[in-house]
Write a protein that holds these residues in place. Structure first.
Motif, PDB file in Angstrom:
ATOM      1  N   LYS A 185       0.103   6.860   8.302  1.00  0.00           N
ATOM      2  CA  LYS A 185      -0.391   7.002   6.931  1.00  0.00           C
ATOM      3  C   LYS A 185      -1.875   7.368   6.892  1.00  0.00           C
ATOM      4  N   THR A 186      -2.366   7.668   5.689  1.00  0.00           N
ATOM      5  CA  THR A 186      -3.746   8.107   5.508  1.00  0.00           C
ATOM      6  C   THR A 186      -4.735   7.079   6.037  1.00  0.00           C
ATOM      7  N   MET A 187      -4.479   5.800   5.795  1.00  0.00           N
ATOM      8  CA  MET A 187      -5.226   4.726   6.452  1.00  0.00           C
ATOM      9  C   MET A 187      -4.220   3.778   7.074  1.00  0.00           C
ATOM     10  N   THR A 188      -4.640   3.059   8.101  1.00  0.00           N
ATOM     11  CA  THR A 188      -3.671   2.258   8.839  1.00  0.00           C
ATOM     12  C   THR A 188      -4.171   0.866   9.171  1.00  0.00           C
ATOM     13  N   THR A 189      -3.217  -0.042   9.333  1.00  0.00           N
ATOM     14  CA  THR A 189      -3.466  -1.337   9.967  1.00  0.00           C
ATOM     15  C   THR A 189      -2.493  -1.506  11.132  1.00  0.00           C
ATOM     16  N   GLY A 190      -1.953  -0.402  11.615  1.00  0.00           N
ATOM     17  CA  GLY A 190      -0.923  -0.396  12.652  1.00  0.00           C
ATOM     18  C   GLY A 190       0.447  -0.421  12.005  1.00  0.00           C
ATOM     19  N   GLU A 191       0.839  -1.562  11.526  1.00  0.00           N
ATOM     20  CA  GLU A 191       1.900  -1.744  10.538  1.00  0.00           C
ATOM     21  C   GLU A 191       1.237  -2.480   9.378  1.00  0.00           C
ATOM     22  N   GLY A 192       1.923  -2.597   8.267  1.00  0.00           N
ATOM     23  CA  GLY A 192       1.320  -3.344   7.168  1.00  0.00           C
ATOM     24  C   GLY A 192       1.512  -2.664   5.839  1.00  0.00           C
ATOM     25  N   GLY A 193       1.293  -3.435   4.781  1.00  0.00           N
ATOM     26  CA  GLY A 193       1.431  -2.907   3.438  1.00  0.00           C
ATOM     27  C   GLY A 193       0.561  -3.676   2.464  1.00  0.00           C
ATOM     28  N   MET A 194       0.624  -3.263   1.207  1.00  0.00           N
ATOM     29  CA  MET A 194      -0.148  -3.920   0.151  1.00  0.00           C
ATOM     30  C   MET A 194       0.609  -3.810  -1.161  1.00  0.00           C
ATOM     31  N   LEU A 195       0.546  -4.871  -1.929  1.00  0.00           N
ATOM     32  CA  LEU A 195       1.123  -4.911  -3.265  1.00  0.00           C
ATOM     33  C   LEU A 195      -0.038  -5.056  -4.242  1.00  0.00           C
ATOM     34  N   VAL A 196      -0.045  -4.270  -5.314  1.00  0.00           N
ATOM     35  CA  VAL A 196      -1.090  -4.378  -6.332  1.00  0.00           C
ATOM     36  C   VAL A 196      -0.465  -4.510  -7.705  1.00  0.00           C
ATOM     37  N   THR A 197      -1.183  -5.188  -8.600  1.00  0.00           N
ATOM     38  CA  THR A 197      -0.710  -5.355  -9.975  1.00  0.00           C
ATOM     39  C   THR A 197      -1.861  -5.832 -10.849  1.00  0.00           C
ATOM     40  N   ASN A 198      -1.701  -5.661 -12.141  1.00  0.00           N
ATOM     41  CA  ASN A 198      -2.620  -6.249 -13.120  1.00  0.00           C
ATOM     42  C   ASN A 198      -1.982  -7.432 -13.829  1.00  0.00           C
ATOM     43  N   ASN A 199      -0.754  -7.766 -13.441  1.00  0.00           N
ATOM     44  CA  ASN A 199      -0.007  -8.846 -14.091  1.00  0.00           C
ATOM     45  C   ASN A 199      -0.185 -10.140 -13.299  1.00  0.00           C
ATOM     46  N   PRO A 200      -0.886 -11.147 -13.845  1.00  0.00           N
ATOM     47  CA  PRO A 200      -1.137 -12.380 -13.085  1.00  0.00           C
ATOM     48  C   PRO A 200       0.133 -13.157 -12.756  1.00  0.00           C
ATOM     49  N   GLU A 201       1.135 -13.106 -13.641  1.00  0.00           N
ATOM     50  CA  GLU A 201       2.378 -13.834 -13.380  1.00  0.00           C
ATOM     51  C   GLU A 201       3.131 -13.220 -12.205  1.00  0.00           C
ATOM     52  N   TYR A 202       3.206 -11.894 -12.166  1.00  0.00           N
ATOM     53  CA  TYR A 202       3.875 -11.227 -11.042  1.00  0.00           C
ATOM     54  C   TYR A 202       3.140 -11.514  -9.735  1.00  0.00           C
ATOM     55  N   PHE A 203       1.816 -11.469  -9.798  1.00  0.00           N
ATOM     56  CA  PHE A 203       1.029 -11.696  -8.592  1.00  0.00           C
ATOM     57  C   PHE A 203       1.235 -13.113  -8.048  1.00  0.00           C
ATOM     58  N   GLU A 204       1.163 -14.109  -8.919  1.00  0.00           N
ATOM     59  CA  GLU A 204       1.341 -15.492  -8.472  1.00  0.00           C
ATOM     60  C   GLU A 204       2.741 -15.707  -7.920  1.00  0.00           C
ATOM     61  N   ARG A 205       3.718 -15.095  -8.546  1.00  0.00           N
ATOM     62  CA  ARG A 205       5.094 -15.230  -8.066  1.00  0.00           C
ATOM     63  C   ARG A 205       5.245 -14.599  -6.681  1.00  0.00           C
ATOM     64  N   ALA A 206       4.664 -13.422  -6.500  1.00  0.00           N
ATOM     65  CA  ALA A 206       4.741 -12.753  -5.202  1.00  0.00           C
ATOM     66  C   ALA A 206       4.039 -13.572  -4.122  1.00  0.00           C
ATOM     67  N   LYS A 207       2.898 -14.170  -4.452  1.00  0.00           N
ATOM     68  CA  LYS A 207       2.166 -14.995  -3.482  1.00  0.00           C
ATOM     69  C   LYS A 207       2.996 -16.192  -3.025  1.00  0.00           C
ATOM     70  N   ILE A 208       3.657 -16.855  -3.955  1.00  0.00           N
ATOM     71  CA  ILE A 208       4.493 -18.013  -3.608  1.00  0.00           C
ATOM     72  C   ILE A 208       5.657 -17.581  -2.724  1.00  0.00           C
ATOM     73  N   LEU A 209       6.316 -16.508  -3.113  1.00  0.00           N
ATOM     74  CA  LEU A 209       7.447 -16.019  -2.324  1.00  0.00           C
ATOM     75  C   LEU A 209       7.021 -15.598  -0.926  1.00  0.00           C
ATOM     76  N   ASN A 210       5.785 -15.119  -0.796  1.00  0.00           N
ATOM     77  CA  ASN A 210       5.294 -14.645   0.494  1.00  0.00           C
ATOM     78  C   ASN A 210       4.779 -15.777   1.388  1.00  0.00           C
ATOM     79  N   ASP A 211       4.803 -16.993   0.891  1.00  0.00           N
ATOM     80  CA  ASP A 211       4.329 -18.146   1.666  1.00  0.00           C
ATOM     81  C   ASP A 211       5.436 -19.184   1.806  1.00  0.00           C
ATOM     82  N   HIS A 212       6.622 -18.708   2.141  1.00  0.00           N
ATOM     83  CA  HIS A 212       7.787 -19.591   2.347  1.00  0.00           C
ATOM     84  C   HIS A 212       8.160 -20.381   1.093  1.00  0.00           C
TER      85      HIS A 212
END
Length: 370
Positions: A185-212
């Motif tokens: 890709k244009t920039m790299t971390t080797g493997e890896g990704g990023m999720l972005v949003t302006n919605n605080p509820e979606y962000f908090e939900r994604a953070k919880i799901l991403n931490d078991h």
């Protein structure tokens, strides 16, 4: 000029990246094990001009988290473009939802908004759009349809980092956006990704799901009230990401320069390259050529010829509905008519105009003998 191998893509790694990663290796442990991750998320959100960013181990993982954060469940339908990499739709299957493949536009090769409207049913809950090869989706049309039918929109900007619509970054124009930092890709971390949003509820939900499933608001160590996942990025990867995001304007600018070389060198050939429509800026992640329908173009013969010359070229994506795990969608004529005429060309950051000329001359020679 003799060149034994021209790769399709490879990252641009400088002393800056090496120094950042070395610092993370030496010092990024214990209480400092999240420092680069947090800094990378902050810097990436600033670049995208979004409120939140969550670093992940892959773009596929980011898509999975985003869909769950938006409430997509088993049995729901999610509209997706027929032309994209399979990672765009695999998380739909993880959830038990159904991907509904619709056709693409003949000029941008992105999802056709008119086909979205035709595919909506009472089970439709979301739309995934893909900024394919850096080309931009008609987000105004897609967002209007989503608002009309109360649907969520997820932008897969894995290939669209740096592309813009009226100054707004691809990936920041809908409910949530996702990116890939694979080594191509244009920039790299080797493997890896990023999720972005302006919605605080979606962000908090994604953070919880991403931490078991751990909720930081519940003050009980090692306590989960639901199961989750672990798509976390490592501190070492994030250190590389911090260096890369600081150079993102330079990296995107080189991609655009390479595309301009191709545009000039291939201007007289019967083919279409990535478009840049009015009001948009294309980051041209991967220069793509679609040969005219009247050209006798044998794609497999071209790849064999390209390989013989030491040049790594790639095929335009197959329509996903042609893959054996899905049902064919004969009502997607644009997708089915384009893929056999499409190729991707090398676009790595250290590339020279001499190499672009060799590649272009190879294409011309192939067409002359086709």
């Amino acid at each position: 000029m003799s060149i034994n191998n021209i790769p399709i893509n490879k990252p641009s790694i400088t002393a800056l990246e090496i120094n950042f990663v070395q610092d993370a290796i030496q010092h990024g442990w214990g209480s400092r094990c999240y420092e680069y991750i947090q800094q990378f998320e902050k810097n990436f959100a600033a670049y995208q001009n979004t409120s939140f960013a969550l670093a992940t181990s892959s773009c596929t993982g980011a898509i999975h988290l985003a869909l769950m954060a938006m409430g997509i469940e088993a049995g729901d339908e999610v509209i997706v473009p027929d032309i994209t990499w399979i990672a765009s739709v695999e998380p739909v299957l993880y959830i038990g939802a159904k991907p509904v493949f619709v056709d693409i536009l003949p000029d941008t090769w992105c999802i056709d908004p008119a086909k979205i409207e035709q595919a909506i049913t009472p089970k439709t809950k979301a739309i995934i759009v893909v900024h394919i090869y850096g080309n931009l989706v008609d987000m105004d049309a897609v967002n209007a349809i989503a608002k009309k039918h109360n649907l969520k929109v997820l932008e897969d900007a894995a290939e669209g980092l740096g592309s813009e619509i009226r100054g707004q970054k691809a990936g920041s124009l809908s409910d949530m956006g996702v990116f890939s930092f694979h080594g191509t890709k244009t920039m790299t971390t080797g493997e890896g990704g990023m999720l972005v949003t302006n919605n605080p509820e979606y962000f908090e939900r994604a953070k919880i799901l991403n931490d078991h499933g751990r909720n930081p608001k519940i003050a009980k160590t090692f306590w989960m009230e639901e199961y989750g996942y672990k798509y976390k990025m490592s501190n070492l990867q994030a250190a590389l990401g911090c260096a890369q995001i600081s150079r993102i304007e330079e990296l995107v600018a080189k991609k655009r320069t390479i595309f301009e070389w191709y545009s000039t060198l291939l201007k007289d050939l019967p083919l279409q390259l990535n478009p840049e429509l009015p009001g948009t800026t294309n980051s041209y992640w991967l220069p793509t050529a679609i040969f005219d329908a009247n050209v006798q173009f044998d794609r497999e013969a071209f790849f064999a010829f390209s390989k013989e010359k030491g040049i790594d070229t790639r095929p335009f994506f197959y329509p996903l509905s042609t893959l054996p795990m899905f049902e064919k969608v004969s009502t997607n004529p644009v997708a089915y008519g384009l893929y056999e005429r499409g190729i991707n060309l090398p676009s790595f950051h250290d590339m020279t105009i001499e190499e672009a000329t060799i590649i272009s001359d190879m294409i011309k020679t192939f067409l002359q003998h086709a």
